[in-house]
Write a protein that holds these residues in place. Structure first.
Motif, PDB file in Angstrom:
ATOM      1  N   ALA A  49      35.349  -2.767  69.525  1.00 18.01           N
ATOM      2  CA  ALA A  49      36.193  -1.758  68.876  1.00 18.01           C
ATOM      3  C   ALA A  49      37.623  -2.263  68.732  1.00 18.01           C
ATOM      4  O   ALA A  49      38.272  -2.048  67.700  1.00 18.01           O
ATOM      5  N   GLY A  50      38.121  -2.950  69.753  1.00 11.59           N
ATOM      6  CA  GLY A  50      39.466  -3.511  69.672  1.00 11.59           C
ATOM      7  C   GLY A  50      39.583  -4.571  68.583  1.00 11.59           C
ATOM      8  O   GLY A  50      40.569  -4.604  67.838  1.00 11.59           O
ATOM      9  N   LEU A  51      38.569  -5.417  68.466  1.00 10.67           N
ATOM     10  CA  LEU A  51      38.581  -6.437  67.417  1.00 10.67           C
ATOM     11  C   LEU A  51      38.486  -5.811  66.029  1.00 10.67           C
ATOM     12  O   LEU A  51      39.135  -6.275  65.086  1.00 10.67           O
ATOM     13  N   LEU A  52      37.701  -4.740  65.907  1.00 10.48           N
ATOM     14  CA  LEU A  52      37.592  -4.044  64.626  1.00 10.48           C
ATOM     15  C   LEU A  52      38.917  -3.405  64.237  1.00 10.48           C
ATOM     16  O   LEU A  52      39.336  -3.488  63.077  1.00 10.48           O
ATOM     17  N   ILE A  53      39.591  -2.808  65.193  1.00 13.11           N
ATOM     18  CA  ILE A  53      40.903  -2.215  64.919  1.00 13.11           C
ATOM     19  C   ILE A  53      41.902  -3.296  64.520  1.00 13.11           C
ATOM     20  O   ILE A  53      42.689  -3.118  63.581  1.00 13.11           O
ATOM     21  N   LEU A  54      41.867  -4.418  65.189  1.00 12.35           N
ATOM     22  CA  LEU A  54      42.763  -5.524  64.856  1.00 12.35           C
ATOM     23  C   LEU A  54      42.484  -6.048  63.439  1.00 12.35           C
ATOM     24  O   LEU A  54      43.420  -6.317  62.676  1.00 12.35           O
ATOM     25  N   ALA A  55      41.211  -6.167  63.070  1.00 10.97           N
ATOM     26  CA  ALA A  55      40.857  -6.619  61.722  1.00 10.97           C
ATOM     27  C   ALA A  55      41.306  -5.608  60.670  1.00 10.97           C
ATOM     28  O   ALA A  55      41.799  -5.989  59.599  1.00 10.97           O
ATOM     29  N   CYS A  56      41.173  -4.329  60.967  1.00  8.21           N
ATOM     30  CA  CYS A  56      41.627  -3.296  60.025  1.00  8.21           C
ATOM     31  C   CYS A  56      43.141  -3.334  59.854  1.00  8.21           C
ATOM     32  O   CYS A  56      43.648  -3.145  58.738  1.00  8.21           O
ATOM     33  N   LEU A  57      43.861  -3.570  60.926  1.00 11.70           N
ATOM     34  CA  LEU A  57      45.316  -3.672  60.823  1.00 11.70           C
ATOM     35  C   LEU A  57      45.723  -4.889  59.996  1.00 11.70           C
ATOM     36  O   LEU A  57      46.659  -4.824  59.193  1.00 11.70           O
ATOM     37  N   ALA A  58      45.023  -6.003  60.178  1.00  9.76           N
ATOM     38  CA  ALA A  58      45.315  -7.203  59.385  1.00  9.76           C
ATOM     39  C   ALA A  58      45.017  -6.956  57.907  1.00  9.76           C
ATOM     40  O   ALA A  58      45.786  -7.353  57.032  1.00  9.76           O
ATOM     41  N   TRP A  59      43.907  -6.279  57.616  1.00  8.20           N
ATOM     42  CA  TRP A  59      43.559  -5.964  56.231  1.00  8.20           C
ATOM     43  C   TRP A  59      44.593  -5.031  55.619  1.00  8.20           C
ATOM     44  O   TRP A  59      45.008  -5.208  54.465  1.00  8.20           O
ATOM     45  N   ALA A  60      45.033  -4.013  56.397  1.00 11.81           N
ATOM     46  CA  ALA A  60      46.042  -3.076  55.885  1.00 11.81           C
ATOM     47  C   ALA A  60      47.362  -3.795  55.604  1.00 11.81           C
ATOM     48  O   ALA A  60      48.027  -3.511  54.593  1.00 11.81           O
ATOM     49  N   ALA A  61      47.741  -4.721  56.467  1.00 14.16           N
ATOM     50  CA  ALA A  61      48.982  -5.477  56.245  1.00 14.16           C
ATOM     51  C   ALA A  61      48.854  -6.357  54.999  1.00 14.16           C
ATOM     52  O   ALA A  61      49.799  -6.455  54.205  1.00 14.16           O
ATOM     53  N   ALA A  62      47.698  -6.972  54.801  1.00 11.82           N
ATOM     54  CA  ALA A  62      47.492  -7.803  53.606  1.00 11.82           C
ATOM     55  C   ALA A  62      47.549  -6.951  52.342  1.00 11.82           C
ATOM     56  O   ALA A  62      48.115  -7.365  51.325  1.00 11.82           O
ATOM     57  N   ARG A  63      46.987  -5.754  52.369  1.00 16.56           N
ATOM     58  CA  ARG A  63      47.050  -4.869  51.207  1.00 16.56           C
ATOM     59  C   ARG A  63      48.472  -4.366  50.976  1.00 16.56           C
ATOM     60  O   ARG A  63      48.908  -4.208  49.832  1.00 16.56           O
ATOM     61  N   TRP A  64      49.194  -4.088  52.065  1.00 18.84           N
ATOM     62  CA  TRP A  64      50.551  -3.563  51.944  1.00 18.84           C
ATOM     63  C   TRP A  64      51.470  -4.576  51.253  1.00 18.84           C
ATOM     64  O   TRP A  64      52.274  -4.222  50.404  1.00 18.84           O
ATOM     65  N   TRP A  65      51.349  -5.846  51.648  1.00 23.92           N
ATOM     66  CA  TRP A  65      52.203  -6.879  51.069  1.00 23.92           C
ATOM     67  C   TRP A  65      51.560  -7.576  49.870  1.00 23.92           C
ATOM     68  O   TRP A  65      52.029  -8.617  49.432  1.00 23.92           O
ATOM     69  N   ALA A  66      50.504  -7.009  49.335  1.00 20.55           N
ATOM     70  CA  ALA A  66      49.822  -7.478  48.125  1.00 20.55           C
ATOM     71  C   ALA A  66      49.407  -8.941  48.213  1.00 20.55           C
ATOM     72  O   ALA A  66      49.552  -9.709  47.273  1.00 20.55           O
ATOM     73  N   TYR A  67      48.868  -9.319  49.343  1.00 16.86           N
ATOM     74  CA  TYR A  67      48.358 -10.681  49.510  1.00 16.86           C
ATOM     75  C   TYR A  67      46.996 -10.781  48.838  1.00 16.86           C
ATOM     76  O   TYR A  67      46.114  -9.963  49.064  1.00 16.86           O
ATOM     77  N   GLU A  68      46.841 -11.775  47.974  1.00 17.69           N
ATOM     78  CA  GLU A  68      45.559 -12.009  47.322  1.00 17.69           C
ATOM     79  C   GLU A  68      45.314 -13.510  47.245  1.00 17.69           C
ATOM     80  O   GLU A  68      46.078 -14.233  46.614  1.00 17.69           O
ATOM     81  N   PRO A  69      44.264 -14.004  47.903  1.00 20.70           N
ATOM     82  CA  PRO A  69      43.975 -15.437  47.836  1.00 20.70           C
ATOM     83  C   PRO A  69      43.629 -15.847  46.407  1.00 20.70           C
ATOM     84  O   PRO A  69      43.186 -15.027  45.595  1.00 20.70           O
ATOM     85  N   HIS A  70      43.797 -17.104  46.113  1.00 18.56           N
ATOM     86  CA  HIS A  70      43.566 -17.599  44.748  1.00 18.56           C
ATOM     87  C   HIS A  70      42.108 -17.485  44.316  1.00 18.56           C
ATOM     88  O   HIS A  70      41.805 -17.383  43.141  1.00 18.56           O
ATOM     89  N   TRP A  71      41.179 -17.460  45.236  1.00 16.38           N
ATOM     90  CA  TRP A  71      39.771 -17.428  44.912  1.00 16.38           C
ATOM     91  C   TRP A  71      39.238 -16.010  44.736  1.00 16.38           C
ATOM     92  O   TRP A  71      38.125 -15.806  44.263  1.00 16.38           O
ATOM     93  N   LEU A  72      40.015 -14.983  45.098  1.00 19.67           N
ATOM     94  CA  LEU A  72      39.508 -13.616  45.084  1.00 19.67           C
ATOM     95  C   LEU A  72      39.192 -13.091  43.673  1.00 19.67           C
ATOM     96  O   LEU A  72      38.136 -12.466  43.486  1.00 19.67           O
TER      97      LEU A  72
END
Length: 101
Positions: A49-72
């Motif tokens: 559960a802790g790892l899932l929460i950490l992954a969700c926070l990382a995903w939310a931060a990537a969406r917030w700062w509009a990070y998009e890898p070149h391959w996406l």
């Protein structure tokens, strides 16, 4: 009848109540010494559960700062086209089964 007075050096035999109290004290001392009441499965679930929460926070931060890898964008297009082809194939199979060929 009077009870005999025992000398100070006479051994005293423990009673059931004193043994039960000693067992409770010993188990509480053992529990306080660092024994955990969590099972291994509960601990693994908490870590997951802790790892899932950490992954969700990382995903939310990537969406917030509009990070998009070149391959996406290419991957998104490929998945959409695969879905289109799969639905067309499934439609062809349904038609084939319905018409009884």
């Amino acid at each position: 009848m009077s009870t005999p007075i025992l000398p100070a050096h006479a051994p005293v035999l423990p009673t059931r109540a004193s043994l039960a109290l000693h067992g409770q004290l010993a188990s509480s001392a053992h529990h306080a010494a660092g024994s955990s009441s969590l099972s291994a499965a509960a601990l693994a679930a908490l870590i997951a559960a802790g790892l899932l929460i950490l992954a969700c926070l990382a995903w939310a931060a990537a969406r917030w700062w509009a990070y998009e890898p070149h391959w996406l964008p290419a991957a998104r297009h490929a998945c959409a086209e695969a879905g289109l082809r799969l639905s067309a194939t499934w439609g062809e199979l349904r038609d084939w089964m319905r018409l009884g060929h």
